[in-house]
Design a protein around this motif. Structure first.
Motif, PDB file in Angstrom:
ATOM      1  N   ASN A   1     -48.001 -23.441   1.787  1.00 44.09           N
ATOM      2  CA  ASN A   1     -48.677 -22.215   1.356  1.00 44.09           C
ATOM      3  C   ASN A   1     -48.801 -22.080  -0.159  1.00 44.09           C
ATOM      4  O   ASN A   1     -49.730 -21.437  -0.656  1.00 44.09           O
ATOM      5  CB  ASN A   1     -47.946 -20.990   1.918  1.00 44.09           C
ATOM      6  N   ASP A   2     -47.881 -22.671  -0.917  1.00 44.69           N
ATOM      7  CA  ASP A   2     -47.885 -22.495  -2.370  1.00 44.69           C
ATOM      8  C   ASP A   2     -48.625 -23.595  -3.116  1.00 44.69           C
ATOM      9  O   ASP A   2     -48.692 -23.566  -4.357  1.00 44.69           O
ATOM     10  CB  ASP A   2     -46.443 -22.429  -2.900  1.00 44.69           C
ATOM     11  N   TYR A   3     -49.175 -24.562  -2.395  1.00 45.50           N
ATOM     12  CA  TYR A   3     -49.758 -25.735  -3.049  1.00 45.50           C
ATOM     13  C   TYR A   3     -51.289 -25.689  -3.075  1.00 45.50           C
ATOM     14  O   TYR A   3     -51.929 -25.084  -2.225  1.00 45.50           O
ATOM     15  CB  TYR A   3     -49.327 -27.012  -2.333  1.00 45.50           C
ATOM     16  N   ILE A   4     -51.840 -26.389  -4.060  1.00 48.36           N
ATOM     17  CA  ILE A   4     -53.278 -26.655  -4.123  1.00 48.36           C
ATOM     18  C   ILE A   4     -53.435 -28.147  -4.396  1.00 48.36           C
ATOM     19  O   ILE A   4     -52.737 -28.707  -5.248  1.00 48.36           O
ATOM     20  CB  ILE A   4     -53.982 -25.857  -5.237  1.00 48.36           C
ATOM     21  N   ARG A   5     -54.335 -28.797  -3.663  1.00 51.61           N
ATOM     22  CA  ARG A   5     -54.599 -30.214  -3.903  1.00 51.61           C
ATOM     23  C   ARG A   5     -55.791 -30.375  -4.831  1.00 51.61           C
ATOM     24  O   ARG A   5     -56.870 -29.839  -4.586  1.00 51.61           O
ATOM     25  CB  ARG A   5     -54.888 -30.955  -2.590  1.00 51.61           C
ATOM     26  N   PHE A   6     -55.586 -31.158  -5.897  1.00 50.18           N
ATOM     27  CA  PHE A   6     -56.668 -31.498  -6.815  1.00 50.18           C
ATOM     28  C   PHE A   6     -56.866 -33.013  -6.811  1.00 50.18           C
ATOM     29  O   PHE A   6     -55.909 -33.776  -6.640  1.00 50.18           O
ATOM     30  CB  PHE A   6     -56.349 -31.037  -8.238  1.00 50.18           C
TER      31      PHE A   6
END
Length: 441
Positions: free
Chosen positions: A409-414
């Motif tokens: 929930n706290d992550y974003i993939r770049f």
């Protein structure tokens, strides 16, 4: 003499007949995450660091290889279902060196319409409809694995990687090697119906490169339970100061492993859709049979283009220079998030950066559209990131089953397979992020 059948036929009410209905698996499918986030990004002209396509062109020798292939008349007709002989020979030679064993191009290699179709063919070949047969997916798992297993008639079973308990990823940058597989949990998920274990190394999206001792533990379990291992190794050449080990090289594993690869990832040509499967004849034969029924064959000219690119890449140092370029891009993106104060997972492979954005405070009154709200807090986080900072990413909860989504929930993939200009533009836009860090309030 013609007759007007329309005038003599009885009139039918519009709702006389029932309408065709699609299968539930497809009728219930919402907008895919890639299209959704690309549309959000386009609405604010965001820098696209979301989807893993290259925003820079392939090297000239790669493009020329395809261009020259199109000029040969024979290359514009069907290829053999197994693949063009020249590409089969190149793949056999390459994997003979990589795996440390001779590879027969006529029985131990098959060419596919991208790595995804190779995966679908393998699942189709080794899972039977109506038998309740299961495939173990290690989460986060690429979002095509689950539908592929379902389409093949199987049941996906999920076992997540977990961050070491001694690490706090919300406040500190950690290594991708800190994401661990619990072997007790893995073995507990195996039943009498389990047929397949899917391995992804180097891993998308974590960037983890499974170490030899980790692969040995997985191999022991696979052998004990007679599992087929489908090893997705499309990022095999993109590792950073870490050696990539193929599980097929371990004792007793060649006989039970299908190794999947991709020209799209290897040469930066994701639109070519050329992939392959490597393994013993008794595994490749049924995989090829499924491939023949799914797409019949892979496009001919680009198979020849890939074969020519392989020949040239072995002598021009392409793979070493490519790795250095990606490592530089990785380091630049990490420096950008160091500057704005968000921790991340240092990837040892592939070309993604998982950023932990738990420190971002989204205003309580912030308005989200329904199509975002219904997908949960991680989609809200990524939507806010795109709309407010103008840099797009992908919500990694899309790589998890419902049971384990909270882990991401706290992550974003770049993705850092992007131009230098794009990364610098992202750096400037992300300065605004500092205003939303909870520590600044």
């Amino acid at each position: 003499m013609s007759r007007n059948f329309a005038s003599t036929a009885p009139a039918l009410a519009a709702n006389t007949f029932a309408r065709p209905q699609s299968a539930p698996m497809y009728s219930s499918t919402g907008l895919d995450v890639w299209t959704m986030m690309n549309q959000v990004a386009a609405s604010v002209d965001a820098v696209n660091l979301g989807q893993g396509f290259m925003s820079f062109p392939p090297k000239d020798f790669i493009k020329r290889a395809a261009q020259e292939a199109f000029t040969e008349d024979a290359n514009n007709q069907y290829a053999p279902p197994r693949g063009r002989p020249r590409l089969l020979e190149q793949l056999a030679a390459r994997f003979a060196e990589k795996l440390g064993r001779p590879i027969d191009p006529g029985s131990e290699v098959s060419v596919h319409a991208g790595a995804n179709e190779a995966l679908l063919s393998a699942f189709t070949a080794f899972l039977e409809h109506g038998k309740g047969q299961e495939a173990i997916l290690i989460e986060p798992a690429f979002d095509q694995y689950t539908p592929n297993v379902l389409m093949a008639g199987g049941k996906p079973v999920y076992v997540p990687l977990r961050v070491c308990a001694s690490k706090d990823p919300a406040t500190n940058t950690i290594s991708s090697s800190d994401w661990k597989l619990d072997y007790t949990e893995l073995e507990a998920a195996i039943t009498a119906n389990t047929r397949i274990l899917v391995l992804n190394t180097p891993h998308n999206p974590v960037g983890k490169v499974f170490a030899r001792d980790e692969l040995e533990a997985i191999a022991t379990i696979a052998q004990r339970h007679n599992l087929l291992v489908i090893s997705d190794e499309v990022y095999e050449h993109l590792t950073y100061a870490t050696d990539h080990v193929s599980i097929a090289t371990l004792p007793g594993m060649w006989e039970r492993t299908i190794t999947v690869g991709s020209a799209g990832k290897l040469f930066g040509v994701t639109g070519w859709r050329v992939g392959w499967a490597i393994g013993p004849a008794e595994l490749i034969h049924p995989t090829l049979s499924a491939h023949t029924r799914i797409v019949f064959t892979t496009n001919t000219p680009l198979q020849e283009g890939v074969a020519s690119a392989f020949v040239q890449a072995t002598s021009n140092g392409f793979f070493d220079s490519q790795r250095a370029e990606y490592e530089r891009r990785r380091d630049r993106l990490m420096a950008i998030f160091d500057d704005v104060g968000l921790p991340y997972v240092v990837p040892d492979g592939a070309y993604y950066l998982l950023v932990n954005a738990a420190a971002i405070k989204i205003p309580d009154t912030y308005e989200f559209p329904d199509f975002i709200k219904e997908r949960g807090p991680n989609f809200k986080l990524v939507y806010f990131f795109i709309k407010e900072f103008g840099v797009s990413g992908i919500p990694p909860t899309e790589f998890y089953s419902a049971e384990h989504k909270a882990l991401a929930n706290d992550y974003i993939r770049f993705a850092f397979c992007k131009t230098d200009e794009g990364l610098e533009d992202a750096s400037k836009r992300l300065q605004k992020l500092k205003l939303y860090l909870q520590s600044s309030s």
